[in-house]
Motif scaffolding. Structure first.
Motif, mmCIF file in Angstrom:
data_model
loop_
_atom_site.group_PDB
_atom_site.id
_atom_site.type_symbol
_atom_site.label_atom_id
_atom_site.label_comp_id
_atom_site.label_asym_id
_atom_site.label_seq_id
_atom_site.Cartn_x
_atom_site.Cartn_y
_atom_site.Cartn_z
ATOM 1 N N SER A 1 24.893 26.858 27.473
ATOM 2 C CA SER A 1 24.942 28.295 27.771
ATOM 3 C C SER A 1 23.635 28.782 28.375
ATOM 4 O O SER A 1 23.632 29.530 29.358
ATOM 5 C CB SER A 1 25.210 29.097 26.495
ATOM 6 O OG SER A 1 26.273 28.556 25.786
ATOM 7 N N TRP B 1 21.403 27.011 29.880
ATOM 8 C CA TRP B 1 21.248 26.416 31.209
ATOM 9 C C TRP B 1 22.054 27.217 32.240
ATOM 10 O O TRP B 1 21.545 27.526 33.330
ATOM 11 C CB TRP B 1 21.709 24.950 31.186
ATOM 12 C CG TRP B 1 21.521 24.264 32.503
ATOM 13 C CD1 TRP B 1 20.364 23.726 32.987
ATOM 14 C CD2 TRP B 1 22.514 24.080 33.520
ATOM 15 N NE1 TRP B 1 20.568 23.209 34.239
ATOM 16 C CE2 TRP B 1 21.878 23.407 34.591
ATOM 17 C CE3 TRP B 1 23.874 24.406 33.633
ATOM 18 C CZ2 TRP B 1 22.559 23.059 35.762
ATOM 19 C CZ3 TRP B 1 24.553 24.061 34.790
ATOM 20 C CH2 TRP B 1 23.904 23.394 35.848
ATOM 21 N N LEU B 2 23.303 27.572 31.879
ATOM 22 C CA LEU B 2 24.146 28.345 32.796
ATOM 23 C C LEU B 2 23.548 29.718 33.089
ATOM 24 O O LEU B 2 23.566 30.185 34.227
ATOM 25 C CB LEU B 2 25.555 28.523 32.202
ATOM 26 C CG LEU B 2 26.453 27.273 32.207
ATOM 27 C CD1 LEU B 2 27.718 27.516 31.405
ATOM 28 C CD2 LEU B 2 26.798 26.870 33.646
ATOM 29 N N LYS C 1 20.408 30.534 33.024
ATOM 30 C CA LYS C 1 19.249 30.372 33.909
ATOM 31 C C LYS C 1 19.698 29.991 35.324
ATOM 32 O O LYS C 1 19.206 30.544 36.305
ATOM 33 C CB LYS C 1 18.312 29.287 33.362
ATOM 34 C CG LYS C 1 17.523 29.730 32.144
ATOM 35 C CD LYS C 1 16.599 28.622 31.663
ATOM 36 C CE LYS C 1 15.704 29.101 30.530
ATOM 37 N NZ LYS C 1 14.995 27.992 29.887
ATOM 38 N N ARG C 2 20.644 29.066 35.395
ATOM 39 C CA ARG C 2 21.087 28.525 36.674
ATOM 40 C C ARG C 2 21.696 29.616 37.553
ATOM 41 O O ARG C 2 21.439 29.685 38.748
ATOM 42 C CB ARG C 2 22.096 27.399 36.409
ATOM 43 C CG ARG C 2 22.794 26.809 37.619
ATOM 44 C CD ARG C 2 21.836 25.957 38.445
ATOM 45 N NE ARG C 2 22.486 25.405 39.617
ATOM 46 C CZ ARG C 2 22.783 26.107 40.711
ATOM 47 N NH1 ARG C 2 22.505 27.381 40.769
ATOM 48 N NH2 ARG C 2 23.353 25.510 41.751
ATOM 49 N N PHE C 3 22.538 30.456 36.943
ATOM 50 C CA PHE C 3 23.240 31.476 37.738
ATOM 51 C C PHE C 3 22.632 32.864 37.553
ATOM 52 O O PHE C 3 23.217 33.863 37.951
ATOM 53 C CB PHE C 3 24.731 31.477 37.390
ATOM 54 C CG PHE C 3 25.409 30.173 37.765
ATOM 55 C CD1 PHE C 3 25.703 29.892 39.094
ATOM 56 C CD2 PHE C 3 25.701 29.226 36.793
ATOM 57 C CE1 PHE C 3 26.303 28.687 39.451
ATOM 58 C CE2 PHE C 3 26.298 28.012 37.139
ATOM 59 C CZ PHE C 3 26.604 27.742 38.472
ATOM 60 N N ASP C 4 21.449 32.903 36.902
ATOM 61 C CA ASP C 4 20.729 34.150 36.721
ATOM 62 C C ASP C 4 21.662 35.247 36.187
ATOM 63 O O ASP C 4 21.737 36.356 36.726
ATOM 64 C CB ASP C 4 20.094 34.589 38.051
ATOM 65 C CG ASP C 4 19.031 35.651 37.848
ATOM 66 O OD1 ASP C 4 18.506 35.728 36.719
ATOM 67 O OD2 ASP C 4 18.758 36.410 38.791
ATOM 68 N N THR D 1 16.884 26.267 23.838
ATOM 69 C CA THR D 1 15.996 26.582 24.944
ATOM 70 C C THR D 1 14.928 25.493 25.126
ATOM 71 O O THR D 1 13.909 25.712 25.782
ATOM 72 C CB THR D 1 15.326 27.957 24.751
ATOM 73 O OG1 THR D 1 14.750 28.003 23.442
ATOM 74 C CG2 THR D 1 16.329 29.089 24.870
#
Lengths: 151, 187
Positions: free
Chosen positions: A68, A70-71, A73-76, B157
């Motif tokens: 979650s 990562w997603l 951050k990845r898709f802002d 994180t």
């Protein structure tokens, strides 16, 4: 060191804005009980390596949490009110070891970390209120003698 | 359907749902998942004294108190509407060990033989409830977080200090459950 307690949101809101956190907490509380995370017996099994259950719970929760984050951050991905989601790094200090071991000793005794304490009271184990008050007292004593403790 | 929900939920259902708390709180309002902070806020609200650690604007952290209030209500709902009436399943070797300490009631998730108002006034009960609670509160703040803040949010994180904290939690728990608790229960 205190990053965990800093609220990153700069927006000001009315109190009823917080109702949604009550609802998430409620769902979380139901999950905690139905998954037996609040069970003293499950915690004893975990620390005696007699059951995979708790390791499975924590492990799968972390995997979903990681994906979650990562997603996000990845898709802002933004918050519902359009704010940017921020993450702050935790800095290492020796408190994580000393405090961590002390917390673990308490966890093994009470069979409950802070979240389950609230759920156990909801389950009807009223005496756990004493454990909760004692945990608040422990927090206060830490705050009072913080400067004298090795970090 | 309701019968199924009333059964204890397997780890592969409950674990991922618990993990979803992380994005839920982030997306709802940029909140980092962490429960032991509520104990600090309680101190800041009720008895801050002149202690710098409790001097901050706790009103901005009220969401955390709403969250734990929700956990409490969740406990009530799980115990009433979704109650599991069957005795809970416990590893047979743990059942056998616990029986030597007089723990034979497996009807509740909270061991009613150990955690009750009468036991509070015995040595093992006092150590477990008052001592254990104190260690949980003191240790969590000393470590900068508990199982939710470090083991779930911190690991999600990729914070290595949270891994250090999580390993320390486990070491403390192992030592307590295997070596100290048997002694306390035999008192």
């Amino acid at each position: 060191m205190d990053s965990i307690c800093i609220n990153e949101s700069r927006k000001q809101h009315k109190w009823h804005y917080n109702i949604k956190y009550l609802i998430v907490g409620l769902i979380f509380g139901v999950l905690f009980v139905k998954a037996e995370v609040v069970s003293w017996f499950r915690i004893q099994e975990m620390f005696r390596l007699q059951s995979f259950h708790m390791f499975g719970i924590i492990g799968s929760a972390v995997v979903i949490g990681m994906i979650s984050v990562w997603l996000i951050k990845r898709f802002d991905i933004k918050t519902l009110s359009g704010e940017k989601i921020t993450f702050n790094d935790k800095k290492f200090n020796k408190g994580q070891i000393y405090g961590g071991v002390l917390f673990g000793l308490g966890w093994g005794l009470t069979g409950a970390c802070p979240g389950p304490l609230f759920a156990q009271i909801g389950l009807g184990a009223t005496v756990v209120i004493v454990t909760l008050i004692s945990a608040v007292a422990g927090t206060w004593v830490y705050g009072r003698f913080r400067d004298q403790l090795p970090h | 359907m309701l019968e199924m929900i009333r059964q204890p939920w397997p780890w592969y259902v409950a674990g991922p749902l618990i993990g979803l708390t992380v994005p839920a709180l982030l997306i709802l309002g940029n909140k980092s998942f962490g429960i032991s902070s509520s104990l600090r806020h309680a101190c800041a609200m009720c008895l801050p004294g002149k202690i710098p650690f409790f001097q901050y604007n706790w009103k901005k952290e009220l969401w955390n108190m709403f969250f734990v209030l929700g956990v409490f209500f969740g406990g009530i709902i799980a115990a009433t509407l979704l109650a599991n009436t069957a005795p809970i399943q416990v590893n047979p070797s743990l059942v056998e060990e616990l029986s030597t300490y007089g723990v034979t009631d497996f009807s509740s998730l909270v061991p009613s033989d150990l955690v009750n108002w009468n036991m509070l006034f015995t040595v093992p009960g006092f150590i477990m409830m008052v001592g254990g609670g104190f260690l949980v509160g003191f240790g969590a703040r000393y470590a900068g977080g508990c199982t939710s803040g470090h083991s779930i949010m911190g690991l999600s994180t990729l914070q290595w200090p949270s891994l250090v904290a999580t390993v320390s939690f486990m070491i403390g728990g192992f030592v307590m459950a295997n070596w100290i608790l048997p002694f306390i229960l035999s008192l």
